[in-house]
Design a protein around this motif. Structure first.
Motif, PDB file in Angstrom:
ATOM      1  N   SER A  59      28.326  36.704  36.851  1.00  0.00           N
ATOM      2  CA  SER A  59      29.759  36.269  36.394  1.00  0.00           C
ATOM      3  C   SER A  59      30.685  36.659  37.178  1.00  0.00           C
ATOM      4  O   SER A  59      30.418  37.467  38.108  1.00  0.00           O
ATOM      5  N   THR A  60      31.894  36.356  36.912  1.00  0.00           N
ATOM      6  CA  THR A  60      32.824  36.547  37.819  1.00  0.00           C
ATOM      7  C   THR A  60      33.518  38.208  37.991  1.00  0.00           C
ATOM      8  O   THR A  60      33.659  38.823  38.943  1.00  0.00           O
ATOM      9  N   ARG A  61      33.017  38.712  36.789  1.00  0.00           N
ATOM     10  CA  ARG A  61      33.272  40.040  36.483  1.00  0.00           C
ATOM     11  C   ARG A  61      32.308  40.922  37.510  1.00  0.00           C
ATOM     12  O   ARG A  61      32.540  41.585  37.972  1.00  0.00           O
ATOM     13  N   GLN A  62      30.929  40.430  37.449  1.00  0.00           N
ATOM     14  CA  GLN A  62      30.208  41.269  38.172  1.00  0.00           C
ATOM     15  C   GLN A  62      30.314  41.021  39.881  1.00  0.00           C
ATOM     16  O   GLN A  62      30.149  41.861  40.564  1.00  0.00           O
ATOM     17  N   VAL A  63      30.660  39.710  40.200  1.00  0.00           N
ATOM     18  CA  VAL A  63      31.005  39.156  41.297  1.00  0.00           C
ATOM     19  C   VAL A  63      32.165  40.473  42.070  1.00  0.00           C
ATOM     20  O   VAL A  63      32.172  40.944  43.100  1.00  0.00           O
ATOM     21  N   ALA A  64      33.180  40.430  41.235  1.00  0.00           N
ATOM     22  CA  ALA A  64      34.517  41.432  41.523  1.00  0.00           C
ATOM     23  C   ALA A  64      33.866  42.636  41.740  1.00  0.00           C
ATOM     24  O   ALA A  64      34.367  43.588  42.559  1.00  0.00           O
ATOM     25  N   SER A  65      33.080  43.197  40.767  1.00  0.00           N
ATOM     26  CA  SER A  65      32.598  44.524  40.713  1.00  0.00           C
ATOM     27  C   SER A  65      31.745  44.812  41.977  1.00  0.00           C
ATOM     28  O   SER A  65      32.205  46.000  42.680  1.00  0.00           O
ATOM     29  N   GLY A  86      39.286  35.930  48.234  1.00  0.00           N
ATOM     30  CA  GLY A  86      38.879  35.433  47.137  1.00  0.00           C
ATOM     31  C   GLY A  86      38.567  36.578  45.737  1.00  0.00           C
ATOM     32  O   GLY A  86      38.166  36.148  44.893  1.00  0.00           O
ATOM     33  N   LEU A  87      38.968  37.712  45.880  1.00  0.00           N
ATOM     34  CA  LEU A  87      38.697  38.694  44.750  1.00  0.00           C
ATOM     35  C   LEU A  87      39.532  38.273  43.657  1.00  0.00           C
ATOM     36  O   LEU A  87      38.724  38.358  42.628  1.00  0.00           O
ATOM     37  N   PRO A  88      40.532  37.963  43.464  1.00  0.00           N
ATOM     38  CA  PRO A  88      41.334  37.689  42.329  1.00  0.00           C
ATOM     39  C   PRO A  88      40.484  36.659  41.427  1.00  0.00           C
ATOM     40  O   PRO A  88      40.378  36.731  40.153  1.00  0.00           O
ATOM     41  N   ALA A  89      40.123  35.633  41.937  1.00  0.00           N
ATOM     42  CA  ALA A  89      39.303  34.676  41.189  1.00  0.00           C
ATOM     43  C   ALA A  89      37.900  35.037  40.998  1.00  0.00           C
ATOM     44  O   ALA A  89      37.192  34.739  40.021  1.00  0.00           O
ATOM     45  N   ALA A  90      37.304  35.521  42.130  1.00  0.00           N
ATOM     46  CA  ALA A  90      35.982  36.023  42.144  1.00  0.00           C
ATOM     47  C   ALA A  90      34.862  34.894  41.755  1.00  0.00           C
ATOM     48  O   ALA A  90      33.822  35.307  41.149  1.00  0.00           O
ATOM     49  N   ASP A  91      35.415  33.793  42.079  1.00  0.00           N
ATOM     50  CA  ASP A  91      34.153  32.745  42.006  1.00  0.00           C
ATOM     51  C   ASP A  91      33.250  32.827  43.356  1.00  0.00           C
ATOM     52  O   ASP A  91      32.185  32.640  43.493  1.00  0.00           O
ATOM     53  N   TRP A  92      33.974  33.092  44.615  1.00  0.00           N
ATOM     54  CA  TRP A  92      33.404  33.278  45.799  1.00  0.00           C
ATOM     55  C   TRP A  92      34.134  34.380  46.589  1.00  0.00           C
ATOM     56  O   TRP A  92      35.505  34.136  46.955  1.00  0.00           O
ATOM     57  N   VAL A  93      33.763  35.589  46.858  1.00  0.00           N
ATOM     58  CA  VAL A  93      34.361  36.750  47.504  1.00  0.00           C
ATOM     59  C   VAL A  93      33.734  36.750  48.934  1.00  0.00           C
ATOM     60  O   VAL A  93      32.270  36.812  49.090  1.00  0.00           O
ATOM     61  N   LEU A  94      34.554  36.854  49.863  1.00  0.00           N
ATOM     62  CA  LEU A  94      34.097  36.967  51.321  1.00  0.00           C
ATOM     63  C   LEU A  94      34.543  38.440  51.618  1.00  0.00           C
ATOM     64  O   LEU A  94      35.705  38.796  51.696  1.00  0.00           O
ATOM     65  N   ILE A  95      33.539  39.104  52.388  1.00  0.00           N
ATOM     66  CA  ILE A  95      33.808  40.314  52.766  1.00  0.00           C
ATOM     67  C   ILE A  95      33.518  40.413  54.183  1.00  0.00           C
ATOM     68  O   ILE A  95      32.284  40.248  54.361  1.00  0.00           O
ATOM     69  N   ASP A  96      34.588  40.558  55.155  1.00  0.00           N
ATOM     70  CA  ASP A  96      34.099  40.512  56.459  1.00  0.00           C
ATOM     71  C   ASP A  96      34.407  41.953  56.888  1.00  0.00           C
ATOM     72  O   ASP A  96      35.398  42.627  57.008  1.00  0.00           O
ATOM     73  N   ALA A  97      33.075  42.528  57.234  1.00  0.00           N
ATOM     74  CA  ALA A  97      32.890  43.957  57.842  1.00  0.00           C
ATOM     75  C   ALA A  97      32.455  43.754  59.357  1.00  0.00           C
ATOM     76  O   ALA A  97      31.531  44.547  59.756  1.00  0.00           O
ATOM     77  N   PHE A 105      28.702  34.940  45.232  1.00  0.00           N
ATOM     78  CA  PHE A 105      29.242  33.997  44.522  1.00  0.00           C
ATOM     79  C   PHE A 105      28.759  34.213  42.936  1.00  0.00           C
ATOM     80  O   PHE A 105      27.908  34.675  42.842  1.00  0.00           O
ATOM     81  N   ARG A 106      29.602  33.204  42.217  1.00  0.00           N
ATOM     82  CA  ARG A 106      29.098  32.759  41.211  1.00  0.00           C
ATOM     83  C   ARG A 106      27.987  31.691  41.378  1.00  0.00           C
ATOM     84  O   ARG A 106      27.913  31.085  42.230  1.00  0.00           O
TER      85      ARG A 106
END
Length: 134
Positions: A59-65, A86-97, A105-106
Motif C-alpha cells: 500500500s502507499t502507507r507501507q511504501v512511505a513507511s 515521491g514520498l508525499p504520494a508514495a505510489d513510487w518513491v525514489l531514494i538516491d543514496a 512502488f505500489r
C-alpha cells in the motif's frame, strides 16, 4: 571504539563501502517486509550507480513507511540523508543514496513502469531476486 564510520579526509563525510550500503538497503527492505525485492547490478553498465534495488509495498502507507525507515537507516550509517522523491504520494518513491538507488512502488505502478526490464540491457537472464545477505 565507536561504531560510527570513519570520515573521509576529502569530504568530511563518513565513508561506507558500496557493498555495505547495498546490504543495508536489502536488510532494511527485508525487515520492513518489502515484496519482490530485485537488485540490479549497474556497475560497468551505467555511471549513475553501482546497484539499483526495486521493491514493492502492499500500500502507499507501507511504501512511505519503508522509504522513511530506509532513509533514516542510511542517514544513521552514512551521516547524511539520501535524496528522496515521491514520498508525499508514495505510489513510487525514489531514494538516491549515491551508489545505490532504490525504487519503491505500489504493485500496480511497478507493473506499469517495469523498470527491471528496462534496466536489464538485453541480458539473457532476468535480474535475480535479492537476499539481505547477498
Amino acid at each position: 571504539m565507536s561504531d560510527r564510520p570513519t570520515e573521509t579526509a576529502a569530504s568530511g563525510r563518513p565513508s561506507i563501502d558500496v557493498e555495505d550500503l547495498h546490504r543495508l538497503v536489502l536488510q532494511s527492505l527485508d525487515d520492513d517486509q518489502a515484496v519482490e525485492v530485485v537488485s540490479i547490478p549497474l556497475a560497468g553498465k551505467s555511471s549513475i550507480a553501482d546497484h539499483m534495488v526495486v521493491a514493492s509495498g502492499r500500500s502507499t502507507r507501507q511504501v512511505a513507511s519503508m522509504a522513511t525507515k530506509l532513509a533514516d537507516r542510511i542517514k544513521e550509517k552514512v551521516g547524511r540523508s539520501p535524496r528522496i522523491e515521491g514520498l508525499p504520494a508514495a505510489d513510487w518513491v525514489l531514494i538516491d543514496a549515491d551508489d545505490v538507488i532504490v525504487h519503491l512502488f505500489r504493485p500496480e505502478v511497478r507493473t506499469f513502469y517495469n523498470l527491471e526490464r528496462m534496466w536489464a540491457f538485453g541480458d539473457e537472464a532476468a535480474p535475480k531476486a535479492a537476499s539481505p545477505g547477498a
